[in-house]
Scaffold this motif. Structure first.
Motif, short mmCIF file in Angstrom:
data_model
loop_
_atom_site.label_atom_id
_atom_site.label_comp_id
_atom_site.label_asym_id
_atom_site.label_seq_id
_atom_site.Cartn_x
_atom_site.Cartn_y
_atom_site.Cartn_z
N SER A 287 3.38 2.71 19.62
CA SER A 287 2.23 3.59 19.40
C SER A 287 0.92 2.82 19.55
CB SER A 287 2.30 4.22 18.01
OG SER A 287 2.23 3.22 17.03
N GLU A 288 1.02 1.50 19.59
CA GLU A 288 -0.22 0.73 19.58
C GLU A 288 0.06 -0.68 20.08
OE1 GLU A 288 -2.17 1.02 15.76
OE2 GLU A 288 -2.97 -1.02 15.92
N GLU A 289 -0.87 -1.23 20.85
CA GLU A 289 -0.76 -2.66 21.15
C GLU A 289 -2.14 -3.31 21.12
OE1 GLU A 289 1.38 -3.17 24.83
OE2 GLU A 289 0.34 -1.53 25.83
N GLN A 290 -2.12 -4.62 20.80
CA GLN A 290 -3.37 -5.35 20.71
C GLN A 290 -3.36 -6.43 21.75
OE1 GLN A 290 -3.45 -6.15 16.28
NE2 GLN A 290 -5.58 -5.57 16.65
N PHE A 291 -4.47 -6.61 22.45
CA PHE A 291 -4.53 -7.78 23.34
C PHE A 291 -5.99 -8.14 23.63
CE2 PHE A 291 -4.85 -4.38 26.23
CZ PHE A 291 -5.39 -4.84 27.42
N GLU A 292 -6.13 -9.31 24.21
CA GLU A 292 -7.45 -9.86 24.52
C GLU A 292 -7.90 -9.26 25.87
OE1 GLU A 292 -10.41 -11.77 22.90
OE2 GLU A 292 -8.40 -11.73 21.98
N LEU A 293 -9.02 -8.55 25.87
CA LEU A 293 -9.50 -7.94 27.11
C LEU A 293 -10.14 -9.01 28.00
CD1 LEU A 293 -9.88 -4.99 28.33
CD2 LEU A 293 -12.24 -5.18 27.55
N PRO A 294 -9.66 -9.17 29.23
CA PRO A 294 -10.30 -10.15 30.13
C PRO A 294 -11.77 -9.80 30.34
CG PRO A 294 -8.21 -9.38 31.03
CD PRO A 294 -8.50 -8.52 29.85
N LYS A 295 -12.57 -10.84 30.44
CA LYS A 295 -14.04 -10.67 30.51
C LYS A 295 -14.51 -9.77 31.65
CE LYS A 295 -16.12 -13.75 27.53
NZ LYS A 295 -15.12 -13.44 26.45
N HIS A 296 -13.76 -9.77 32.80
CA HIS A 296 -14.26 -9.04 33.97
C HIS A 296 -14.00 -7.53 33.91
CE1 HIS A 296 -10.00 -9.74 34.91
NE2 HIS A 296 -10.10 -8.69 35.68
N ILE A 297 -13.38 -7.10 32.82
CA ILE A 297 -13.06 -5.66 32.71
C ILE A 297 -14.12 -4.95 31.87
CG2 ILE A 297 -11.39 -4.01 31.76
CD1 ILE A 297 -9.25 -5.98 32.72
N ASN A 298 -14.78 -3.97 32.49
CA ASN A 298 -15.95 -3.37 31.84
C ASN A 298 -15.82 -1.89 31.51
OD1 ASN A 298 -17.70 -5.71 31.87
ND2 ASN A 298 -17.60 -5.49 34.12
N ASN A 299 -14.88 -1.21 32.18
CA ASN A 299 -14.74 0.23 31.86
C ASN A 299 -13.27 0.64 31.87
OD1 ASN A 299 -13.98 0.82 34.52
ND2 ASN A 299 -16.11 1.24 35.14
N VAL A 300 -13.04 1.90 31.52
CA VAL A 300 -11.67 2.40 31.35
C VAL A 300 -10.89 2.30 32.66
CG1 VAL A 300 -10.27 4.43 30.77
CG2 VAL A 300 -12.34 3.92 29.46
N ASN A 301 -11.53 2.65 33.76
CA ASN A 301 -10.88 2.58 35.05
C ASN A 301 -10.37 1.17 35.36
OD1 ASN A 301 -10.07 4.29 37.05
ND2 ASN A 301 -12.18 4.84 37.62
N GLU A 302 -11.22 0.18 35.11
CA GLU A 302 -10.82 -1.21 35.35
C GLU A 302 -9.67 -1.62 34.42
OE1 GLU A 302 -15.36 -2.43 36.69
OE2 GLU A 302 -14.42 -3.51 35.03
N LEU A 303 -9.72 -1.10 33.20
CA LEU A 303 -8.65 -1.40 32.24
C LEU A 303 -7.31 -0.85 32.75
CD1 LEU A 303 -7.48 -2.28 29.47
CD2 LEU A 303 -8.27 -0.09 28.55
N ILE A 304 -7.34 0.38 33.26
CA ILE A 304 -6.11 1.00 33.77
C ILE A 304 -5.56 0.19 34.96
CG2 ILE A 304 -5.21 3.04 35.00
CD1 ILE A 304 -7.03 4.74 33.15
N ASN A 305 -6.43 -0.19 35.89
CA ASN A 305 -5.98 -1.00 37.03
C ASN A 305 -5.35 -2.31 36.56
OD1 ASN A 305 -6.89 0.96 38.75
ND2 ASN A 305 -8.91 -0.01 39.07
N TYR A 306 -5.96 -2.89 35.55
CA TYR A 306 -5.45 -4.14 34.99
C TYR A 306 -4.06 -3.95 34.39
CZ TYR A 306 -5.08 -8.07 31.71
OH TYR A 306 -4.65 -9.16 31.01
N LEU A 307 -3.90 -2.87 33.60
CA LEU A 307 -2.59 -2.59 32.98
C LEU A 307 -1.53 -2.35 34.06
CD1 LEU A 307 -3.71 -0.21 30.06
CD2 LEU A 307 -2.87 -2.57 29.83
N ASN A 308 -1.89 -1.58 35.09
CA ASN A 308 -0.95 -1.32 36.19
C ASN A 308 -0.44 -2.61 36.82
OD1 ASN A 308 -1.03 1.44 35.93
ND2 ASN A 308 -2.59 1.74 37.51
#
Lengths: 157, 83, 157, 83
Positions: D16-37
């Motif tokens: 239901s939940e995970e925690q992780f360190e967001l890489p510095k170059h990720i600035n918005n939700v779209n970039e986050l999704i691409n990163y997760l993929n």
């Protein structure tokens, strides 16, 4: 559909009513939505701009019940309701007393809202009740509001 | 025949109900009203604004041309409001 | 207008609710009309044409409450309400259990009807809840109905 | 950063939940999704129908171009229905 079966209950009474108990009766097989209206006596007459100490309601025993029954049976079919209860108090009531209960249940929510709203619009303009508002100075028979007549028109099929 | 009155009409007439023998020549509500107007001034004040008076014959909403007979119950009342 | 003051009460809870007690809270100064909606779990899924043994609801603690609060505050002003209560149950519910209570009070009846009806349309389409229906054979996450999205459109100002 | 999942997305991800360190170059939700993929196949199945996925940033409805930082709480969930 018999009057005062669990599915259609119509009462004119002096006594107060209990909203939870009435809601349970409305909860029948296939009910997915229940809409209840509770009317409350207000302590202020906006039309004549004066305080109200009490209100006395009279009805026409026999006629009032049968006219309500006719309209409730119509609604029952029109909105495919699963139960309807109308309780209308008469006699002397004070501000903040409950005056009317209209409860409607249906499979789906919009039918329950519409059925309940229609019955209230109809009660305001067509049900044989008369109200007199009393305060220290005078008594005042309440006349209908034209806005209530307008309200009823939105239900023309 | 029974005639019932409600609300301020009842107060004006001074009673909620009266019983009397309907004359044979009276066949509908309109004729009944004309007859009442003839027998007592108090009815005239009620029926002079006939268009606002509501009528029930045997506990059903009716109109001025509804037929009436001596066995009927007639009611006259002002506009109603419940809720 | 503070959340969980007598005037605006929003609760997400496992427990059932009592309609009479909630109606009393809605009855505030100047209230003339109270409209309550009670939603009931139905034992039949019309979309998939199958019986339901139970339903489990989850929400997003914190977000669900704050999103409901925003919309309730909007309604409060738009329809000049005198009180609003939204109680939404979560967890495992059985057919015929009460699932949601939306109660709205106002000076005048049409505002109470409209405010309550709007909040229900909004809850159906925008409130962060997810439902899974369970029977002996399978579990099925409930998707929204397009008719619910259409319903919400009637409130565009 | 905390990422929360609800409904069948939670079941698919397996938590239901995970925690992780967001890489510095990720600035918005779209970039986050691409990163997760990129980091795991399991996200791809969720985000391949991106248009039906709802997003909240810090418990407020948000969109693909909403800015995110490492201190934010993001939630991904399917269409909602209450009542």
């Amino acid at each position: 559909m018999k009057k005062n079966s669990p599915l259609i209950k119509i009462k004119i009474q002096n006594e107060d009513f209990d909203v939870s108990a009435e809601t349970k009766i409305l909860h029948q097989k296939n009910t997915g939505a229940i809409v209840n209206f509770v009317g409350v006596v207000r302590g202020y007459d906006e039309k004549n701009n004066q305080l109200i100490n009490s209100m006395t309601l009279e009805h026409y025993p026999g006629m009032t019940e049968s006219e309500i029954e006719k309209i409730v049976v119509d609604c029952y079919k029109r909105w495919e309701l699963t139960a309807v209860t109308v309780i209308h108090r008469v006699g002397n009531l004070k501000p903040s007393d409950q005056i009317v209960f209209v409860g409607v249940s249906s499979k789906h929510r919009q039918n329950a809202f519409d059925g309940c709203n229609f019955i209230m619009d109809w009660l305001k303009t067509k049900a044989p009740f008369w109200k007199v508002e009393e305060n220290n100075k005078n008594k005042n028979w309440v006349s209908f509001n034209d806005s209530d007549n307008q309200a009823l028109k939105k239900w023309a099929k | 025949m029974v005639i019932k009155y409600f609300s301020w009409i009842k107060e004006h007439i001074g009673k909620s109900e009266e019983q009397f023998e309907l004359p044979k020549h009276i066949n509908n509500v309109n004729e009944l009203i004309n007859y009442l107007n003839e027998i007592d001034e108090k009815y005239k004040l009620i029926f002079e604004k006939k268009e606002i008076i509501k009528i029930a014959v045997n506990k059903t909403y009716s109109s001025f041309d509804t037929n009436v007979s001596n066995s009927d119950e007639i009611a006259f009342f002002p506009p109603v409001t419940g809720g």
